[in-house]
Design an enzyme around this catalytic site. Structure first.
Site, PDB file in Angstrom:
ATOM      1  N   ARG A 257     -43.893  11.093 -16.338  1.00 53.47           N
ATOM      2  CA  ARG A 257     -44.370  12.081 -17.312  1.00 53.47           C
ATOM      3  C   ARG A 257     -43.271  12.278 -18.348  1.00 53.47           C
ATOM      4  O   ARG A 257     -42.302  12.992 -18.098  1.00 53.47           O
ATOM      5  CB  ARG A 257     -44.681  13.404 -16.593  1.00 53.47           C
ATOM      6  CG  ARG A 257     -45.461  14.415 -17.407  1.00 53.47           C
ATOM      7  CD  ARG A 257     -45.402  15.801 -16.758  1.00 53.47           C
ATOM      8  NE  ARG A 257     -44.168  16.490 -17.107  1.00 53.47           N
ATOM      9  CZ  ARG A 257     -43.569  17.408 -16.348  1.00 53.47           C
ATOM     10  NH1 ARG A 257     -44.085  17.735 -15.168  1.00 53.47           N
ATOM     11  NH2 ARG A 257     -42.452  17.988 -16.751  1.00 53.47           N
ATOM     12  N   HIS A 261     -44.690  19.380 -18.822  1.00 56.22           N
ATOM     13  CA  HIS A 261     -45.911  19.411 -18.011  1.00 56.22           C
ATOM     14  C   HIS A 261     -47.122  19.709 -18.903  1.00 56.22           C
ATOM     15  O   HIS A 261     -48.122  18.990 -18.891  1.00 56.22           O
ATOM     16  CB  HIS A 261     -45.791  20.464 -16.922  1.00 56.22           C
ATOM     17  CG  HIS A 261     -47.078  20.744 -16.235  1.00 56.22           C
ATOM     18  ND1 HIS A 261     -47.709  19.806 -15.450  1.00 56.22           N
ATOM     19  CD2 HIS A 261     -47.886  21.828 -16.249  1.00 56.22           C
ATOM     20  CE1 HIS A 261     -48.831  20.324 -14.998  1.00 56.22           C
ATOM     21  NE2 HIS A 261     -48.971  21.535 -15.475  1.00 56.22           N
ATOM     22  N   TYR A 270     -35.522  22.119 -15.819  1.00 53.25           N
ATOM     23  CA  TYR A 270     -35.435  21.593 -14.440  1.00 53.25           C
ATOM     24  C   TYR A 270     -35.205  20.099 -14.321  1.00 53.25           C
ATOM     25  O   TYR A 270     -35.007  19.597 -13.224  1.00 53.25           O
ATOM     26  CB  TYR A 270     -36.706  21.976 -13.667  1.00 53.25           C
ATOM     27  CG  TYR A 270     -38.012  21.574 -14.345  1.00 53.25           C
ATOM     28  CD1 TYR A 270     -38.452  20.254 -14.321  1.00 53.25           C
ATOM     29  CD2 TYR A 270     -38.768  22.506 -15.048  1.00 53.25           C
ATOM     30  CE1 TYR A 270     -39.628  19.885 -14.942  1.00 53.25           C
ATOM     31  CE2 TYR A 270     -39.963  22.147 -15.685  1.00 53.25           C
ATOM     32  CZ  TYR A 270     -40.390  20.838 -15.619  1.00 53.25           C
ATOM     33  OH  TYR A 270     -41.546  20.466 -16.254  1.00 53.25           O
TER      34      TYR A 270
HETATM   35  C1  LIG Z   1     -54.716  24.226  -6.726  1.00 53.30           C
HETATM   36  C2  LIG Z   1     -53.821  24.358  -7.905  1.00 53.30           C
HETATM   37  N1  LIG Z   1     -52.605  24.906  -7.763  1.00 53.30           N
HETATM   38  C3  LIG Z   1     -51.775  25.036  -8.826  1.00 53.30           C
HETATM   39  C4  LIG Z   1     -52.156  24.629 -10.078  1.00 53.30           C
HETATM   40  C5  LIG Z   1     -51.208  24.775 -11.281  1.00 53.30           C
HETATM   41  N2  LIG Z   1     -50.790  23.421 -11.681  1.00 53.30           N
HETATM   42  C6  LIG Z   1     -51.427  22.748 -12.662  1.00 53.30           C
HETATM   43  S1  LIG Z   1     -50.895  21.161 -12.749  1.00 53.30           S
HETATM   44  C7  LIG Z   1     -49.779  21.378 -11.521  1.00 53.30           C
HETATM   45  C8  LIG Z   1     -48.918  20.223 -11.093  1.00 53.30           C
HETATM   46  C9  LIG Z   1     -49.762  19.016 -10.798  1.00 53.30           C
HETATM   47  O1  LIG Z   1     -48.914  17.945 -10.464  1.00 53.30           O
HETATM   48  P1  LIG Z   1     -49.544  16.509 -10.256  1.00 53.30           P
HETATM   49  O2  LIG Z   1     -50.647  16.581  -9.255  1.00 53.30           O
HETATM   50  O3  LIG Z   1     -48.432  15.569  -9.973  1.00 53.30           O
HETATM   51  O4  LIG Z   1     -50.239  16.157 -11.643  1.00 53.30           O
HETATM   52  P2  LIG Z   1     -49.459  16.022 -13.030  1.00 53.30           P
HETATM   53  O5  LIG Z   1     -49.342  17.395 -13.611  1.00 53.30           O
HETATM   54  O6  LIG Z   1     -48.121  15.417 -12.761  1.00 53.30           O
HETATM   55  O7  LIG Z   1     -50.321  15.133 -13.867  1.00 53.30           O
HETATM   56  C10 LIG Z   1     -49.828  22.676 -11.020  1.00 53.30           C
HETATM   57  C11 LIG Z   1     -48.975  23.196  -9.933  1.00 53.30           C
HETATM   58  C12 LIG Z   1     -53.447  24.068 -10.194  1.00 53.30           C
HETATM   59  N3  LIG Z   1     -53.910  23.654 -11.386  1.00 53.30           N
HETATM   60  N4  LIG Z   1     -54.245  23.941  -9.105  1.00 53.30           N
END
Ligand SMILES: Cc1ncc(C[n+]2csc(CCOP(=O)(O)OP(=O)(O)O)c2C)c(N)n1
Ligand SMILES: Cc1ncc(C[n+]2csc(CCOP(=O)(O)OP(=O)(O)O)c2C)c(N)n1
Ligand SMILES: [Mg+2]
Ligand SMILES: [Mg+2]
Lengths: 351, 320, 320, 351
Positions: A257, A261, A270
């Protein structure tokens, strides 16, 4: 009857196109020059879309946006392997997948502007809307695969999620069901190394994410997620296997990424800048360009035309998105049930 | 007409809908060869096979999430959650997805899904086998909640639920499963979702209940001039019937098995206090399970609203 | 006294409780280096280290379930769920365990756990980032639910919650986080759980609200002779204050952001209709979010109860 | 950079004591004759308790009961390896574990009679109450392990669950967290081949359950769950490893549920009698008896004494359990919160 080994597993990794643009000819998928160009143009379009979305957000013309910068090969390479009738269940960061599937780009801008109408998926696009709760789309993909199998539809279901998504209970329950019923599903995990501020090493203690598939009795493989050929090849084969009745496959696309985020995040809090620089050199578009250049498929002229064409189409999409009328507030009652309840009608009146 | 108990009536409804529509499939824990722990799906596995009667692994969120995927793909899944106490892990899928897929996609996708689950205390079952948490699902726009009270309305309402284009939670009282037998038409029929049923006419007081509490009320109030409303559908509930009766009698007692605080009785009382207050002659009394965790079998009978408590409440409001 | 917003006040409460008691630990997604997506835990990782400020994987049921295990073992975990829309997968752990461990073990084990989560619409966030589903948790005997409305009461109530021997759900309005600044004592202090706060005295009408709606009410009713009650604790709620005020004014308007049907306003209305009906001069009106899925940012302002709707409701009941 | 293997795993299986009562001396754990006798007597006690519970249920003196018949070695062998300060988080079928830990037997009868007071765990037993929702106790065990590690308590946490439990999201989320933080936890899975009517082959497509541990970065091993020595050895080593800071271990005990799921179940509806007969010959108590006989530790006389002693203690426990007064209904308000709410007090008055 001493101690003995009763099961063994190997996690396979596929790399085809390296950073210098050299490809392992023995593994190179069969793609015509036109297809390779198409892939390149989709990669460029996705990146331009992404850049524009970030700009619009900064100007307050979009809400929070989740950039795909750096993950284009994982998304376009996999989505390009789909056939028209296959179905896709994305997470929230799959703009490159939607674009490759032909989702109207102006509707994507509309969605990120905070307008539900952007997710009224056109009937000729077999994709599910953006899924915000991480990992919860996985059982939906599994259910769709079960339904497709039941209806004897000769299709496969592709489900996208991130490294963070592999920690969710729904990932486990969904993949386990897919394994038991040997469903035509392909699970595409973009391991972009981060879940907001949590690095993948703190997301799980397993050295690869691919190996998690062995818990469910089907194969998991790892590919270079910045290598559009490796991603394409692995997905193509997994989709074919699914349609042959060979059951599900888990594909871990190792990528990165490059951005924050979302626009609401500040990753400098971080993660070290060096990490980003290391991955800059692994850029998925750059290496395809070098490959095409050696093959004589890429020229300055071609790049200029591609950039121009892309800019125009994205400009057009932004205009269309911003030309739509403001949504009608009363619509919030229109899609709760097929027919609004008595109380909803009353609330509609007080509106 | 054949005489059936609720188990037989529900089983027949499922069978007829599956014969009528190949898109109807059943999934859940032990619904196959075992016929379900309450035998609701008995014989269906033998008749329809493993492709339509699907034994799932032990994973409630997975069951509902998978059923959602089936529904959006075009099937009409009927998911069984073995006991209401085990639906909690599936609330995320129900609340975040089943209830929202239609609005999220502006009607492009719908979720015609039925989730059946046995509810309620009184069968001397272990912990978490006695839940009555219907109120939680009545706060979810996009979900419908049905609680039948007899073999006849169970069959008609389940058929309506299966044919309904939106997700329905169908709560079956474990206590009623084999308690009442009545005439149930062989042929298929539907009962409209969202319509209450006045099971006893009366002028002096309105008593509102659903599921097994309807019978408690009938026992408790025999001979009294009380109008007993069997709600049948909790979400969306039959506001007109409730308000009309409240205006007519001016006295209302609401009865449910769930704990009082935040139970669905609160919504009924609030609605009446909003739309019919000027007609009320007495306090709106709720006779409910206590604000306590449903106790283990040795104490459950002290927890469930008794005919006595119901009668006392009615006599109380009649004093006004 | 220093001036703080709610983010700073909550951060200070956490910091002081962690300094005071080594058993207090924080766990959740991105609570470490990142300081939480709303920066509530900013600086705590640097001060207390990774053993007490624990970044978890992305697993809400696991976060709460792990926190429960910590609590029964003797720690005082404060779990953060990133947004209320993501607490749903943890409801099973909250409902089946956190709420019942004390009764299941007859007091042998307790669960002194705090679950903090941001709630509410109005910050132009994506889907499921605008939930206000407090009512669900108010139906769970064994759980306490607190919704602060200002930096001052947020700090005092959070400290009380952390010291409370039972599980507490602590809901923080995203809209209020940085909206209001006020004087907040440096030193630690507690505010009793279960006590409401009368934020505006009045004689003619009682208005009950919590969290961000308290401010909407203050704006909407300035100058009117309305008594505004800030509930602060929803479960168990301050029945006496509510009933007293209702009896005094005879007119009640209840305001909340959640959808109307099955919202916590229903419990308040029902309680008043049960204990104070003979004092009521007007219908009990609820001004709430609509029975709809919280719309996307472009429409969310149409969904959240407006000062206008609140004022109209009050004027309506004043007609009686 | 072709296809290559980047990770490999092996699932180990341990068998020590076979059905004829012959043990692999090289693997035999060091247990004194007294300890072996103690193990045998605990196995017998658990079986007698179980038989009695089934009888009492038939006579209507207990509610629905979940028999442990056939699983005694998995339960006693593992629990016997625990040290006094270790903690246990059981599911609902761990009566043999409770008994081994010294849980008052009359309280177990009391619990199954539908009386909460049976689960007021004595302070000298480090066990959590019965957990009814399958798999949900796993995160509790993980949290306790995290707390113990934080408090620097030199203990380990043992968590019990069945084959069905491995399908739950909480299993996945819990074990993943245990792996990330390398917690002092031992996950003991009794694969008794059935989850009510669902055979383990339909519960998951993975050939072993032990291999699921590799998803979480720690070891999973399989043992003969009817072999009390193998179970004891594997658990003992896993507990020691946990206390050394070696992190978690997953132990799959392959055993068999000889009886119905509970007294409310009729397993003839879904499983063939032959299967049960095959497992009869693998009985965990019989093979230990044969082993002890060869070692001269078992005699007719010893068996008679053991049976007698056991019968008396179980009789006594039943008497005690049935002598208790009926619980006070008002107690339902006593343990909801530390202090009852106003509304609860009001409800208490109306009582
Ligand atoms: C169940 C849930 N918990 C927390 C969140 C908040 N949140 C949105 S994206 C994210 C991180 C997701 O990481 P990843 O699965 O690696 O996907 P990426 O963002 O790297 O594409 C979080 C904690 C959420 N959307 N859904
Ligand atoms: C979450 C949940 N779903 C369903 C049930 C009903 N139920 C009780 S035991 C059981 C099967 C458990 O199988 P397994 O985990 O293998 O344990 P075993 O019964 O074999 O000891 C089921 C489905 C439950 N208790 N909890
Ligand atoms: Mg990621
Ligand atoms: Mg089992």
């Amino acid at each position: 009857m001493p101690e003995r080994i009763i099961e063994s597993f190997n996690v396979k990794r596929i790399d085809i196109l390296n950073e210098k643009g050299d490809a392992d000819e023995s593994l190179l998928p069969t793609l015509s020059d036109e297809e390779i160009k198409k892939l390149y143009e989709l990669l460029v379009l996705s990146r331009v879309f992404d850049q524009r979305a970030l700009n619009l957000q900064r100007e307050g013309r979009l809400g929070a946006y989740a950039s795909i910068l750096g993950q284009e090969a994982s998304q376009i390479g996999s989505a390009y392997a789909l056939e028209k009738n296959d179905w896709v269940f994305p997470s929230f960061r799959e703009m490159g997948v939607y674009i490759t599937m032909g989702y109207p780009v102006h509707m994507l801008f509309q969605y990120w502007s905070g307008d539900e109408r952007g997710m009224e998926v056109p009937y000729d696009v077999n994709a599910f809307p953006v899924c915000v709760p991480v990992g919860t789309q996985i059982p939906h993909a599994v259910g769709a695969a079960m339904a497709a199998k039941y209806k004897k539809d000769k299709i496969a279901i592709a489900c996208y999620f991130g490294d963070g998504g592999t920690s969710k209970g729904d990932f486990h329950e969904g993949l386990n069901i897919a394994g038991i019923f040997s469903l035509p599903a392909v699970f595409i995990c973009q391991n972009n190394h981060w879940a907001i501020s949590v690095p993948v090493e703190k997301q799980t203690a397993s050295r690869t994410l691919a190996q998690k598939a062995f818990s469910y009795g089907f194969e998991g493989i790892q590919v270079d997620g910045n290598d559009v050929f490796a991603v394409y090849k692995a997905t193509k084969e997994a989709l074919a296997k699914a349609k042959r009745g060979g059951g599900p496959t888990f594909i871990e696309c190792v990528t990165y990424r490059m951005g924050d985020h979302t626009t609401a995040d500040d990753s400098r809090r971080y993660r070290p800048k060096e990490e980003i620089n290391i991955w800059k050199s692994k850029d998925p578009i750059l290496r395809l360009k070098l490959f095409m250049e050696k093959k004589g498929l890429w020229t300055e002229q071609y790049q200029k035309e591609t950039d121009e064409k892309t800019r125009l189409s994205v400009d057009k999409a932004v205009k269309e998105a911003e030309a739509v009328t403001h949504p009608n507030a009363k619509d919030m009652f229109a899609y709760a049930y097929e027919n609004p309840t008595l109380r909803q009608l009353k609330q509609l009146n007080d509106f | 007409m054949p005489i059936m108990n609720m188990v037989q009536a529900i089983n027949l409804a499922l069978k007829q809908e599956m014969q009528r529509d190949d898109n109807v499939v059943i999934l859940g824990e032990d619904v196959g060869k075992d016929g379900g722990v309450f035998r609701i799906t008995e014989g269906l596995y033998e008749q329809f096979g493993h492709e339509r009667i699907i034994d799932t692994p032990l994973a409630e969120s997975g069951i509902v999430g998978t059923a959602i995927g089936m529904a959006v793909y075009g099937l009409k899944p009927v998911a069984e959650i073995q006991f209401m106490g085990f639906i909690y892990p599936a609330i995320d899928q129900i609340y975040s997805h089943a209830a929202r897929i239609r609005s999220r996609s502006r009607g492009r996708f719908t979720c015609p899904l039925v989730i059946r689950t046995p509810y309620g205390a009184g069968i001397k079952a272990p912990e978490l086998h006695s839940e009555s948490s219907e109120a939680i699902f009545c706060h979810m726009t996009g979900i419908k909640v049905i609680v039948p009270s007899s073999p006849y309305n169970a069959k008609g309402l389940l058929i309506s639920a299966i044919r309904d284009p939106d997700p329905v939670i169908f709560l079956e009282s474990t206590r009623l499963y084999r308690l009442i037998k009545e005439e149930v038409p062989e042929n298929e029929y539907t009962i409209p979702i969202g319509k209450a049923n006045i099971v006893q006419d009366g002028e002096k007081v309105t008593v509102i209940a659903w599921g097994s509490m309807v019978y408690k009320c009938l026992q408790a109030l025999e001979g009294l001039d009380a109008e007993i409303i069997d709600l049948l559908t909790l979400n969306p509930f039959d506001i007109e019937t409730v308000i009309q009766s409240a205006k007519k009698t001016g006295r209302v007692v609401i009865v449910h098995e769930a704990p009082k605080t935040g139970g669905f009785g609160a919504e009924l009382a609030a609605t009446i206090a909003e739309d019919a207050i000027l007609y009320l002659k007495a306090p709106l009394i709720r006779v409910t399970g206590y604000d306590a965790v449903v106790p283990f079998p040795k104490l459950e009978d002290y927890y469930i609203p008794s005919a006595n408590r119901i009668r006392n409440a009615v006599e109380e409001v009649l004093k006004y």
